[in-house]
Design a protein around this motif. Sequence first.
Motif, mmCIF file in Angstrom:
data_model
loop_
_atom_site.group_PDB
_atom_site.id
_atom_site.type_symbol
_atom_site.label_atom_id
_atom_site.label_comp_id
_atom_site.label_asym_id
_atom_site.label_seq_id
_atom_site.Cartn_x
_atom_site.Cartn_y
_atom_site.Cartn_z
ATOM 1 N N ARG A 115 0.786 -1.366 0.067
ATOM 2 C CA ARG A 115 -0.070 0.102 -0.011
ATOM 3 C C ARG A 115 1.024 1.122 0.047
ATOM 4 O O ARG A 115 0.504 2.412 -0.622
ATOM 5 C CB ARG A 115 -0.764 -0.076 1.245
ATOM 6 N N ALA A 116 1.934 0.987 0.418
ATOM 7 C CA ALA A 116 3.076 2.164 0.471
ATOM 8 C C ALA A 116 3.683 2.332 -0.909
ATOM 9 O O ALA A 116 4.651 3.009 -0.606
ATOM 10 C CB ALA A 116 3.904 2.075 1.831
ATOM 11 N N ASN A 117 3.329 1.549 -1.928
ATOM 12 C CA ASN A 117 4.178 1.708 -2.969
ATOM 13 C C ASN A 117 5.447 0.921 -2.817
ATOM 14 O O ASN A 117 6.369 1.626 -3.651
ATOM 15 C CB ASN A 117 4.063 3.067 -3.655
ATOM 16 N N GLN A 118 5.610 0.067 -2.007
ATOM 17 C CA GLN A 118 7.054 -0.724 -1.928
ATOM 18 C C GLN A 118 6.797 -2.228 -2.255
ATOM 19 O O GLN A 118 5.680 -2.619 -2.518
ATOM 20 C CB GLN A 118 7.323 -0.647 -0.317
ATOM 21 N N VAL A 119 7.718 -2.860 -2.541
ATOM 22 C CA VAL A 119 7.665 -4.430 -2.695
ATOM 23 C C VAL A 119 8.671 -5.006 -1.689
ATOM 24 O O VAL A 119 9.778 -4.471 -1.529
ATOM 25 C CB VAL A 119 8.191 -4.731 -4.311
ATOM 26 N N PRO A 120 8.185 -6.092 -1.080
ATOM 27 C CA PRO A 120 8.914 -7.074 -0.264
ATOM 28 C C PRO A 120 9.808 -7.604 -1.103
ATOM 29 O O PRO A 120 9.769 -8.378 -2.315
ATOM 30 C CB PRO A 120 7.953 -8.011 0.429
ATOM 31 N N ALA A 121 10.946 -7.816 -0.575
ATOM 32 C CA ALA A 121 12.181 -8.554 -1.532
ATOM 33 C C ALA A 121 13.280 -9.156 -0.498
ATOM 34 O O ALA A 121 13.218 -8.556 0.586
ATOM 35 C CB ALA A 121 12.973 -7.442 -2.323
ATOM 36 N N VAL A 122 13.779 -10.258 -0.819
ATOM 37 C CA VAL A 122 14.899 -10.887 -0.047
ATOM 38 C C VAL A 122 16.134 -10.911 -0.941
ATOM 39 O O VAL A 122 16.041 -11.304 -2.077
ATOM 40 C CB VAL A 122 14.453 -12.194 0.145
ATOM 41 N N VAL A 123 17.121 -10.685 -0.427
ATOM 42 C CA VAL A 123 18.706 -10.743 -0.952
ATOM 43 C C VAL A 123 19.412 -11.882 -0.515
ATOM 44 O O VAL A 123 19.452 -11.947 0.671
ATOM 45 C CB VAL A 123 19.444 -9.583 -0.824
ATOM 46 N N TYR A 124 19.822 -12.676 -1.288
ATOM 47 C CA TYR A 124 20.577 -14.015 -0.848
ATOM 48 C C TYR A 124 21.824 -14.158 -1.723
ATOM 49 O O TYR A 124 21.675 -13.649 -2.912
ATOM 50 C CB TYR A 124 19.685 -15.273 -0.647
ATOM 51 N N GLY A 125 22.678 -15.005 -1.378
ATOM 52 C CA GLY A 125 23.738 -15.660 -2.129
ATOM 53 C C GLY A 125 25.208 -15.389 -1.323
ATOM 54 O O GLY A 125 25.231 -14.688 -0.167
ATOM 55 N N HIS A 126 26.376 -16.069 -1.909
ATOM 56 C CA HIS A 126 27.350 -16.296 -1.229
ATOM 57 C C HIS A 126 27.242 -16.842 0.116
ATOM 58 O O HIS A 126 28.275 -16.463 1.069
ATOM 59 C CB HIS A 126 28.178 -14.819 -1.109
ATOM 60 N N GLY A 127 26.529 -17.271 0.458
ATOM 61 C CA GLY A 127 26.326 -18.184 1.781
ATOM 62 C C GLY A 127 25.991 -17.293 2.836
ATOM 63 O O GLY A 127 25.882 -17.526 4.059
ATOM 64 N N ALA A 128 25.786 -16.207 2.378
ATOM 65 C CA ALA A 128 25.328 -14.993 3.604
ATOM 66 C C ALA A 128 23.930 -15.389 3.967
ATOM 67 O O ALA A 128 23.116 -15.822 3.535
ATOM 68 C CB ALA A 128 25.454 -13.499 2.980
ATOM 69 N N GLU A 129 23.507 -14.956 5.431
ATOM 70 C CA GLU A 129 22.050 -14.975 5.765
ATOM 71 C C GLU A 129 21.360 -13.996 4.768
ATOM 72 O O GLU A 129 21.670 -12.921 4.483
ATOM 73 C CB GLU A 129 21.983 -14.322 7.048
ATOM 74 N N PRO A 130 20.093 -14.555 4.566
ATOM 75 C CA PRO A 130 19.218 -13.657 3.653
ATOM 76 C C PRO A 130 18.993 -12.478 4.237
ATOM 77 O O PRO A 130 18.649 -12.228 5.496
ATOM 78 C CB PRO A 130 18.005 -14.597 3.453
ATOM 79 N N LYS A 131 18.781 -11.116 3.557
ATOM 80 C CA LYS A 131 18.438 -10.019 4.160
ATOM 81 C C LYS A 131 16.886 -9.617 3.445
ATOM 82 O O LYS A 131 16.795 -9.608 2.165
ATOM 83 C CB LYS A 131 19.483 -8.795 3.418
ATOM 84 N N HIS A 132 16.059 -9.231 4.320
ATOM 85 C CA HIS A 132 14.758 -8.770 3.827
ATOM 86 C C HIS A 132 14.741 -7.521 3.951
ATOM 87 O O HIS A 132 14.987 -6.434 4.836
ATOM 88 C CB HIS A 132 13.855 -9.373 5.094
ATOM 89 N N VAL A 133 14.447 -6.831 2.677
ATOM 90 C CA VAL A 133 14.070 -5.364 2.467
ATOM 91 C C VAL A 133 12.825 -5.074 1.843
ATOM 92 O O VAL A 133 12.334 -5.838 1.356
ATOM 93 C CB VAL A 133 15.453 -5.074 1.819
ATOM 94 N N THR A 134 12.837 -4.036 1.490
ATOM 95 C CA THR A 134 11.666 -3.242 0.759
ATOM 96 C C THR A 134 12.386 -2.104 -0.420
ATOM 97 O O THR A 134 13.293 -1.604 0.013
ATOM 98 C CB THR A 134 10.523 -2.481 1.626
ATOM 99 N N VAL A 135 11.606 -2.388 -1.364
ATOM 100 C CA VAL A 135 12.211 -1.492 -2.693
ATOM 101 C C VAL A 135 11.007 -0.699 -3.291
ATOM 102 O O VAL A 135 10.076 -1.111 -3.209
ATOM 103 C CB VAL A 135 12.873 -2.285 -3.672
ATOM 104 N N PRO A 136 11.296 0.363 -3.675
ATOM 105 C CA PRO A 136 10.135 1.259 -4.317
ATOM 106 C C PRO A 136 9.614 0.454 -5.669
ATOM 107 O O PRO A 136 10.183 -0.260 -6.476
ATOM 108 C CB PRO A 136 10.905 2.420 -4.819
ATOM 109 N N GLY A 137 8.143 0.117 -5.680
ATOM 110 C CA GLY A 137 7.565 -0.599 -6.654
ATOM 111 C C GLY A 137 7.920 0.135 -8.032
ATOM 112 O O GLY A 137 8.088 -0.766 -8.743
#
Length: 205
Positions: free
Chosen positions: A24-46
Amino acid sequence: MAEVKIPAQPRTEFGKGAARRVRRANQVPAVVYGHGAEPKHVTVPGHELLLALRTPNVLISLELGGSSELVIPKAVQRDPLKGFIEHVDLLSVKRGEKVTVEVPIVTEGELAPGGNLLEHVLNALPVEAEATHIPESFTVSVEGLEAGAAILAKDIELPRGSSLATDEDAVVIQVLAAQAEEAPAESEEAAAEETAVAAEAPAEG
């Protein structure tokens, strides 16, 4: 490939309700993963994400907490009815690192006359390429191809630094012969009526 800068914010709330508030805030939930690191949960502008995703395998510079991280989209979840982006998975990459991606195939040219059909067996070609030099697409000429012709994965010219990530003999595009038109139903019915009339006619004596 040019980088697209997109700002990101850490995401601390989870669940369907939280995801709806994010959208509703015109953002999109996203998850960043790779290189064996812990996934990062973020939001980005839709809107910015939507524009970036118009380029297949776009290279994104994710700006988060005063630092940047290179990512490419790996999975995009869209609303089946309205088409807006519900969630995106982003793979963290490094310069010089090779990744496996699917690159769209675009055709150009006209088939040989005859009404034959062009079939895309593969709409995208799996390749291994440097994360910062991923081809946007492969253009394949079908000019003059006749029925029975096929273009294999190994026939597609790859840029330097890229290699096939699939069977080199995999069929990518093939030309199917045009099917012969069936006789109209009316003609078949007329022929049947003529046969019936002939059978009923009295034999000449």
